[in-house]
Motif scaffolding. Structure first.
Motif, PDB file in Angstrom:
ATOM      1  N   LEU A   1       0.831  -1.209   0.000  1.00 53.72           N
ATOM      2  CA  LEU A   1       0.000   0.000   0.000  1.00 53.72           C
ATOM      3  C   LEU A   1       0.866   1.260   0.000  1.00 53.72           C
ATOM      4  CD1 LEU A   1      -2.819  -1.110   2.437  1.00 53.72           C
ATOM      5  CD2 LEU A   1      -3.105  -0.456   0.031  1.00 53.72           C
ATOM      6  N   HIS A   2       1.930   1.247   0.775  1.00 53.10           N
ATOM      7  CA  HIS A   2       2.837   2.398   0.806  1.00 53.10           C
ATOM      8  C   HIS A   2       3.428   2.645  -0.584  1.00 53.10           C
ATOM      9  CE1 HIS A   2       5.794   5.247   2.255  1.00 53.10           C
ATOM     10  NE2 HIS A   2       6.736   4.533   1.666  1.00 53.10           N
ATOM     11  N   ARG A   3       3.866   1.588  -1.225  1.00 57.55           N
ATOM     12  CA  ARG A   3       4.449   1.723  -2.570  1.00 57.55           C
ATOM     13  C   ARG A   3       3.410   2.188  -3.580  1.00 57.55           C
ATOM     14  NH1 ARG A   3       8.042  -3.755  -2.264  1.00 57.55           N
ATOM     15  NH2 ARG A   3       9.708  -2.879  -0.990  1.00 57.55           N
ATOM     16  N   MET A   4       2.175   1.698  -3.451  1.00 60.61           N
ATOM     17  CA  MET A   4       1.114   2.134  -4.368  1.00 60.61           C
ATOM     18  C   MET A   4       0.800   3.615  -4.181  1.00 60.61           C
ATOM     19  SD  MET A   4      -1.664  -0.926  -4.690  1.00 60.61           S
ATOM     20  CE  MET A   4      -1.522  -1.671  -3.073  1.00 60.61           C
ATOM     21  N   ARG A   5       0.752   4.067  -2.922  1.00 57.82           N
ATOM     22  CA  ARG A   5       0.504   5.496  -2.671  1.00 57.82           C
ATOM     23  C   ARG A   5       1.597   6.349  -3.291  1.00 57.82           C
ATOM     24  NH1 ARG A   5      -0.370   3.777   2.784  1.00 57.82           N
ATOM     25  NH2 ARG A   5      -2.536   3.237   2.996  1.00 57.82           N
ATOM     26  N   GLN A   6       2.842   5.923  -3.125  1.00 55.58           N
ATOM     27  CA  GLN A   6       3.953   6.665  -3.720  1.00 55.58           C
ATOM     28  C   GLN A   6       3.808   6.699  -5.248  1.00 55.58           C
ATOM     29  OE1 GLN A   6       7.340   4.517  -2.065  1.00 55.58           O
ATOM     30  NE2 GLN A   6       7.816   6.280  -0.769  1.00 55.58           N
ATOM     31  N   ARG A   7       3.445   5.578  -5.837  1.00 56.51           N
ATOM     32  CA  ARG A   7       3.280   5.528  -7.290  1.00 56.51           C
ATOM     33  C   ARG A   7       2.146   6.438  -7.742  1.00 56.51           C
ATOM     34  NH1 ARG A   7       2.093   0.197 -11.013  1.00 56.51           N
ATOM     35  NH2 ARG A   7       1.749   1.340 -12.937  1.00 56.51           N
ATOM     36  N   LEU A   8       1.014   6.394  -7.039  1.00 56.90           N
ATOM     37  CA  LEU A   8      -0.111   7.254  -7.401  1.00 56.90           C
ATOM     38  C   LEU A   8       0.262   8.726  -7.269  1.00 56.90           C
ATOM     39  CD1 LEU A   8      -3.044   5.262  -5.787  1.00 56.90           C
ATOM     40  CD2 LEU A   8      -2.692   5.668  -8.227  1.00 56.90           C
ATOM     41  N   GLN A   9       0.969   9.079  -6.212  1.00 56.90           N
ATOM     42  CA  GLN A   9       1.404  10.464  -6.049  1.00 56.90           C
ATOM     43  C   GLN A   9       2.329  10.881  -7.175  1.00 56.90           C
ATOM     44  OE1 GLN A   9       3.050  10.497  -2.098  1.00 56.90           O
ATOM     45  NE2 GLN A   9       1.088  10.989  -1.149  1.00 56.90           N
ATOM     46  N   ARG A  10       3.237  10.009  -7.553  1.00 54.04           N
ATOM     47  CA  ARG A  10       4.187  10.315  -8.625  1.00 54.04           C
ATOM     48  C   ARG A  10       3.452  10.429  -9.971  1.00 54.04           C
ATOM     49  NH1 ARG A  10       7.157   6.165  -7.854  1.00 54.04           N
ATOM     50  NH2 ARG A  10       6.208   4.885  -9.451  1.00 54.04           N
ATOM     51  N   ASP A  11       2.578   9.480 -10.257  1.00 53.61           N
ATOM     52  CA  ASP A  11       1.897   9.459 -11.550  1.00 53.61           C
ATOM     53  C   ASP A  11       0.843  10.559 -11.696  1.00 53.61           C
ATOM     54  OD1 ASP A  11       3.422   7.253 -12.104  1.00 53.61           O
ATOM     55  OD2 ASP A  11       1.766   5.803 -11.997  1.00 53.61           O
ATOM     56  N   LEU A  12       0.252  10.962 -10.581  1.00 50.67           N
ATOM     57  CA  LEU A  12      -0.884  11.889 -10.653  1.00 50.67           C
ATOM     58  C   LEU A  12      -0.609  13.220  -9.958  1.00 50.67           C
ATOM     59  CD1 LEU A  12      -3.600   9.209  -9.826  1.00 50.67           C
ATOM     60  CD2 LEU A  12      -2.775   9.889 -12.070  1.00 50.67           C
ATOM     61  N   HIS A  13       0.637  13.539  -9.710  1.00 48.57           N
ATOM     62  CA  HIS A  13       0.983  14.724  -8.920  1.00 48.57           C
ATOM     63  C   HIS A  13       0.438  16.028  -9.508  1.00 48.57           C
ATOM     64  CE1 HIS A  13       4.097  14.926 -11.996  1.00 48.57           C
ATOM     65  NE2 HIS A  13       4.185  16.216 -11.712  1.00 48.57           N
ATOM     66  N   ASP A  14       0.284  16.122 -10.790  1.00 47.93           N
ATOM     67  CA  ASP A  14      -0.139  17.380 -11.390  1.00 47.93           C
ATOM     68  C   ASP A  14      -1.656  17.510 -11.542  1.00 47.93           C
ATOM     69  OD1 ASP A  14      -0.076  15.312 -13.267  1.00 47.93           O
ATOM     70  OD2 ASP A  14       0.067  16.740 -14.926  1.00 47.93           O
ATOM     71  N   LEU A  15      -2.416  16.559 -11.021  1.00 42.04           N
ATOM     72  CA  LEU A  15      -3.874  16.631 -11.148  1.00 42.04           C
ATOM     73  C   LEU A  15      -4.517  17.569 -10.139  1.00 42.04           C
ATOM     74  CD1 LEU A  15      -4.882  12.962 -11.914  1.00 42.04           C
ATOM     75  CD2 LEU A  15      -4.596  14.880 -13.479  1.00 42.04           C
ATOM     76  N   ARG A  16      -3.764  17.976  -9.119  1.00 37.80           N
ATOM     77  CA  ARG A  16      -4.299  18.892  -8.111  1.00 37.80           C
ATOM     78  C   ARG A  16      -3.411  20.140  -8.079  1.00 37.80           C
ATOM     79  NH1 ARG A  16      -4.707  15.932  -2.739  1.00 37.80           N
ATOM     80  NH2 ARG A  16      -5.620  17.905  -2.137  1.00 37.80           N
TER      81      ARG A  16
END
Length: 191
Positions: free
Chosen positions: A165-180
């Protein structure tokens, strides 16, 4: 999970081919499974088909299904994620075939391009996860299932589930960082 009834008595009867008990479990869990499937597919018809398939699989595999914390919902949710990914792969093959055909682009529906891009990027990121990780993410992040129960449902030990879960959160933050952008552009010290 959120104040769920214990499925054990009904499940014991369903395992012994009691159709009425299985129907009661279906009535109890169908709305939740359908809602989750709808969020994963964004298509009412696909959500209905996948929900039905999940319950069909539950009936078909009833002799080997193990309840998690007295509930069949985690098993159904994991199965729903897996069926959704299988459906997506089949739909992608079909879409590839359709895209190869000539068509008239003048009747394409108008959409909010940014919203569409954000949704597609999120779906693409989730599609890139393994079925086990996608199920873990849905169970914990969307369905609010405790990590230990989600881990049991997907066949992991709780510490391994936390690391994933920690790794998935990091990946989501990295992949979607510019959406907010409002958060990204906020001056330091403010929120």
């Amino acid at each position: 999970m959120k104040d769920e009834q214990d499925d054990s008595p009904l499940w014991t009867r369903a395992v012994h081919d009691d159709g009425a008990a299985f129907a009661a479990l279906f009535d109890r869990h169908r709305p939740r499974i359908y809602r989750r499937t709808l969020t994963l597919t964004a298509n009412v018809h696909d959500a209905e088909d996948i929900t039905a398939a999940a319950f069909y699989e539950l009936w078909r595999k009833r002799k080997s299904v193990t309840l998690v914390a007295g509930s069949v919902a985690p098993w159904l949710l994991v199965t729903t994620v897996n069926l959704t990914q299988n459906h997506r792969r089949a739909a992608a093959r079909y879409r590839k075939l359709l895209d190869a055909l000539p068509r008239d682009e003048s009747h394409a529906p108008a959409t909010d391009a940014e919203d569409l891009e954000a949704r597609e990027r999120l779906r693409a990121t989730i599609r890139g996860l393994s079925p086990q990780d996608a199920a873990l993410l849905v169970l914990t992040g969307v369905e609010a299932v405790p990590v230990w129960q989600a881990a049991q449902a997907v066949g992991l030990e709780p510490p391994a589930a936390r690391v994933r879960l920690h790794r998935m959160r990091q990946r989501l933050q990295r992949d979607l960082h510019d959406l907010r952008p409002s958060v990204r552009n906020a001056p330091e010290g403010t929120s």
